[in-house]
Design a protein around this motif. Structure first.
Motif, PDB file in Angstrom:
ATOM      1  N   GLU A 179      -2.605  78.392  13.043  1.00 13.25           N
ATOM      2  CA  GLU A 179      -2.539  77.906  11.660  1.00 13.25           C
ATOM      3  C   GLU A 179      -3.294  76.593  11.515  1.00 13.25           C
ATOM      4  O   GLU A 179      -4.005  76.380  10.519  1.00 13.25           O
ATOM      5  CB  GLU A 179      -1.087  77.704  11.234  1.00 13.25           C
ATOM      6  CG  GLU A 179      -0.298  78.969  11.120  1.00 13.25           C
ATOM      7  CD  GLU A 179       1.175  78.722  10.846  1.00 13.25           C
ATOM      8  OE1 GLU A 179       1.757  79.541  10.113  1.00 13.25           O
ATOM      9  OE2 GLU A 179       1.733  77.731  11.348  1.00 13.25           O
ATOM     10  N   ILE A 180      -3.144  75.719  12.510  1.00 15.85           N
ATOM     11  CA  ILE A 180      -3.823  74.422  12.474  1.00 15.85           C
ATOM     12  C   ILE A 180      -5.328  74.600  12.573  1.00 15.85           C
ATOM     13  O   ILE A 180      -6.096  73.990  11.826  1.00 15.85           O
ATOM     14  CB  ILE A 180      -3.281  73.503  13.587  1.00 15.85           C
ATOM     15  CG1 ILE A 180      -1.813  73.172  13.296  1.00 15.85           C
ATOM     16  CG2 ILE A 180      -4.115  72.242  13.722  1.00 15.85           C
ATOM     17  CD1 ILE A 180      -1.111  72.435  14.392  1.00 15.85           C
ATOM     18  N   VAL A 181      -5.761  75.479  13.464  1.00 22.08           N
ATOM     19  CA  VAL A 181      -7.195  75.740  13.610  1.00 22.08           C
ATOM     20  C   VAL A 181      -7.762  76.326  12.324  1.00 22.08           C
ATOM     21  O   VAL A 181      -8.845  75.942  11.871  1.00 22.08           O
ATOM     22  CB  VAL A 181      -7.449  76.678  14.814  1.00 22.08           C
ATOM     23  CG1 VAL A 181      -8.894  77.154  14.840  1.00 22.08           C
ATOM     24  CG2 VAL A 181      -7.101  75.981  16.107  1.00 22.08           C
ATOM     25  N   GLN A 182      -7.029  77.241  11.703  1.00 23.77           N
ATOM     26  CA  GLN A 182      -7.472  77.848  10.458  1.00 23.77           C
ATOM     27  C   GLN A 182      -7.593  76.799   9.348  1.00 23.77           C
ATOM     28  O   GLN A 182      -8.556  76.796   8.582  1.00 23.77           O
ATOM     29  CB  GLN A 182      -6.503  78.949  10.044  1.00 23.77           C
ATOM     30  CG  GLN A 182      -6.901  79.689   8.799  1.00 23.77           C
ATOM     31  CD  GLN A 182      -5.889  80.771   8.425  1.00 23.77           C
ATOM     32  OE1 GLN A 182      -4.803  80.837   8.987  1.00 23.77           O
ATOM     33  NE2 GLN A 182      -6.249  81.603   7.471  1.00 23.77           N
ATOM     34  N   LYS A 183      -6.623  75.895   9.263  1.00 21.63           N
ATOM     35  CA  LYS A 183      -6.649  74.839   8.250  1.00 21.63           C
ATOM     36  C   LYS A 183      -7.828  73.896   8.472  1.00 21.63           C
ATOM     37  O   LYS A 183      -8.517  73.496   7.527  1.00 21.63           O
ATOM     38  CB  LYS A 183      -5.331  74.068   8.255  1.00 21.63           C
ATOM     39  CG  LYS A 183      -5.201  73.052   7.166  1.00 21.63           C
ATOM     40  CD  LYS A 183      -5.155  73.723   5.822  1.00 21.63           C
ATOM     41  CE  LYS A 183      -4.856  72.758   4.718  1.00 21.63           C
ATOM     42  NZ  LYS A 183      -4.835  73.399   3.409  1.00 21.63           N
ATOM     43  N   LEU A 184      -8.086  73.536   9.717  1.00 19.21           N
ATOM     44  CA  LEU A 184      -9.205  72.646  10.016  1.00 19.21           C
ATOM     45  C   LEU A 184     -10.539  73.313   9.711  1.00 19.21           C
ATOM     46  O   LEU A 184     -11.464  72.661   9.215  1.00 19.21           O
ATOM     47  CB  LEU A 184      -9.146  72.196  11.474  1.00 19.21           C
ATOM     48  CG  LEU A 184      -7.999  71.237  11.814  1.00 19.21           C
ATOM     49  CD1 LEU A 184      -7.949  70.989  13.304  1.00 19.21           C
ATOM     50  CD2 LEU A 184      -8.121  69.940  11.055  1.00 19.21           C
ATOM     51  N   LYS A 185     -10.665  74.600   9.983  1.00 18.81           N
ATOM     52  CA  LYS A 185     -11.897  75.314   9.649  1.00 18.81           C
ATOM     53  C   LYS A 185     -12.083  75.385   8.141  1.00 18.81           C
ATOM     54  O   LYS A 185     -13.201  75.293   7.640  1.00 18.81           O
ATOM     55  CB  LYS A 185     -11.877  76.722  10.244  1.00 18.81           C
ATOM     56  CG  LYS A 185     -12.142  76.737  11.722  1.00 18.81           C
ATOM     57  CD  LYS A 185     -12.197  78.145  12.252  1.00 18.81           C
ATOM     58  CE  LYS A 185     -12.445  78.124  13.747  1.00 18.81           C
ATOM     59  NZ  LYS A 185     -12.541  79.480  14.308  1.00 18.81           N
ATOM     60  N   GLN A 186     -10.994  75.548   7.405  1.00 20.15           N
ATOM     61  CA  GLN A 186     -11.051  75.579   5.943  1.00 20.15           C
ATOM     62  C   GLN A 186     -11.518  74.222   5.411  1.00 20.15           C
ATOM     63  O   GLN A 186     -12.355  74.146   4.507  1.00 20.15           O
ATOM     64  CB  GLN A 186      -9.676  75.925   5.388  1.00 20.15           C
ATOM     65  CG  GLN A 186      -9.582  75.949   3.894  1.00 20.15           C
ATOM     66  CD  GLN A 186      -8.146  76.163   3.427  1.00 20.15           C
ATOM     67  OE1 GLN A 186      -7.215  76.189   4.227  1.00 20.15           O
ATOM     68  NE2 GLN A 186      -7.975  76.314   2.139  1.00 20.15           N
ATOM     69  N   LEU A 187     -11.000  73.145   5.958  1.00 22.58           N
ATOM     70  CA  LEU A 187     -11.376  71.802   5.520  1.00 22.58           C
ATOM     71  C   LEU A 187     -12.785  71.437   5.959  1.00 22.58           C
ATOM     72  O   LEU A 187     -13.448  70.609   5.323  1.00 22.58           O
ATOM     73  CB  LEU A 187     -10.377  70.778   6.047  1.00 22.58           C
ATOM     74  CG  LEU A 187      -8.972  70.892   5.459  1.00 22.58           C
ATOM     75  CD1 LEU A 187      -8.008  70.000   6.210  1.00 22.58           C
ATOM     76  CD2 LEU A 187      -8.995  70.543   3.991  1.00 22.58           C
ATOM     77  N   GLN A 188     -13.257  72.043   7.043  1.00 24.90           N
ATOM     78  CA  GLN A 188     -14.589  71.762   7.565  1.00 24.90           C
ATOM     79  C   GLN A 188     -15.671  72.153   6.569  1.00 24.90           C
ATOM     80  O   GLN A 188     -16.729  71.531   6.524  1.00 24.90           O
ATOM     81  CB  GLN A 188     -14.777  72.536   8.871  1.00 24.90           C
ATOM     82  CG  GLN A 188     -16.089  72.344   9.555  1.00 24.90           C
ATOM     83  CD  GLN A 188     -16.177  73.181  10.820  1.00 24.90           C
ATOM     84  OE1 GLN A 188     -15.327  74.024  11.080  1.00 24.90           O
ATOM     85  NE2 GLN A 188     -17.209  72.955  11.600  1.00 24.90           N
ATOM     86  N   ASN A 189     -15.402  73.143   5.741  1.00 19.85           N
ATOM     87  CA  ASN A 189     -16.390  73.581   4.759  1.00 19.85           C
ATOM     88  C   ASN A 189     -16.585  72.568   3.637  1.00 19.85           C
ATOM     89  O   ASN A 189     -17.641  72.529   3.019  1.00 19.85           O
ATOM     90  CB  ASN A 189     -15.978  74.927   4.158  1.00 19.85           C
ATOM     91  CG  ASN A 189     -15.982  76.032   5.186  1.00 19.85           C
ATOM     92  OD1 ASN A 189     -16.734  75.987   6.144  1.00 19.85           O
ATOM     93  ND2 ASN A 189     -15.124  77.014   4.998  1.00 19.85           N
ATOM     94  N   LYS A 190     -15.569  71.756   3.370  1.00 21.08           N
ATOM     95  CA  LYS A 190     -15.634  70.825   2.249  1.00 21.08           C
ATOM     96  C   LYS A 190     -15.850  69.374   2.682  1.00 21.08           C
ATOM     97  O   LYS A 190     -16.526  68.619   1.988  1.00 21.08           O
ATOM     98  CB  LYS A 190     -14.345  70.936   1.425  1.00 21.08           C
ATOM     99  CG  LYS A 190     -14.383  70.172   0.134  1.00 21.08           C
ATOM    100  CD  LYS A 190     -13.187  70.452  -0.722  1.00 21.08           C
ATOM    101  CE  LYS A 190     -13.270  69.684  -2.037  1.00 21.08           C
ATOM    102  NZ  LYS A 190     -12.088  69.881  -2.856  1.00 21.08           N
ATOM    103  N   TYR A 191     -15.288  68.974   3.800  1.00 17.01           N
ATOM    104  CA  TYR A 191     -15.335  67.574   4.241  1.00 17.01           C
ATOM    105  C   TYR A 191     -15.990  67.471   5.612  1.00 17.01           C
ATOM    106  O   TYR A 191     -15.803  68.331   6.461  1.00 17.01           O
ATOM    107  CB  TYR A 191     -13.920  66.986   4.324  1.00 17.01           C
ATOM    108  CG  TYR A 191     -13.179  67.047   3.013  1.00 17.01           C
ATOM    109  CD1 TYR A 191     -13.476  66.168   1.983  1.00 17.01           C
ATOM    110  CD2 TYR A 191     -12.178  67.985   2.798  1.00 17.01           C
ATOM    111  CE1 TYR A 191     -12.797  66.221   0.777  1.00 17.01           C
ATOM    112  CE2 TYR A 191     -11.495  68.042   1.602  1.00 17.01           C
ATOM    113  CZ  TYR A 191     -11.813  67.161   0.598  1.00 17.01           C
ATOM    114  OH  TYR A 191     -11.143  67.217  -0.600  1.00 17.01           O
TER     115      TYR A 191
END
Length: 53
Positions: free
Chosen positions: A18-30
């Motif tokens: 879940e943490i890896v998925q969240k970080l990958k999601q945020l990587q696209n924007k920030y």
């Protein structure tokens, strides 16, 4: 999964995938976590409370 945004940091609690998925999601924007924290604090400061009747 829980996300706690503090003044100078972030706490992510949950399962590792879940943490890896969240970080990958945020990587696209920030690019940096500091950008994400600043964006969250700016949103809270600019959204005043509204009275709903």
């Amino acid at each position: 999964m829980k996300v706690y945004v503090l003044d100078k940091g972030v706490i992510l609690s949950g399962k590792s995938w879940e943490i890896v998925q969240k970080l990958k999601q945020l990587q696209n924007k920030y690019v940096y976590i500091n950008d994400w924290i600043a964006d969250i604090h700016d949103q809270q400061a600019t959204s005043p409370l509204k009275r709903i009747k």
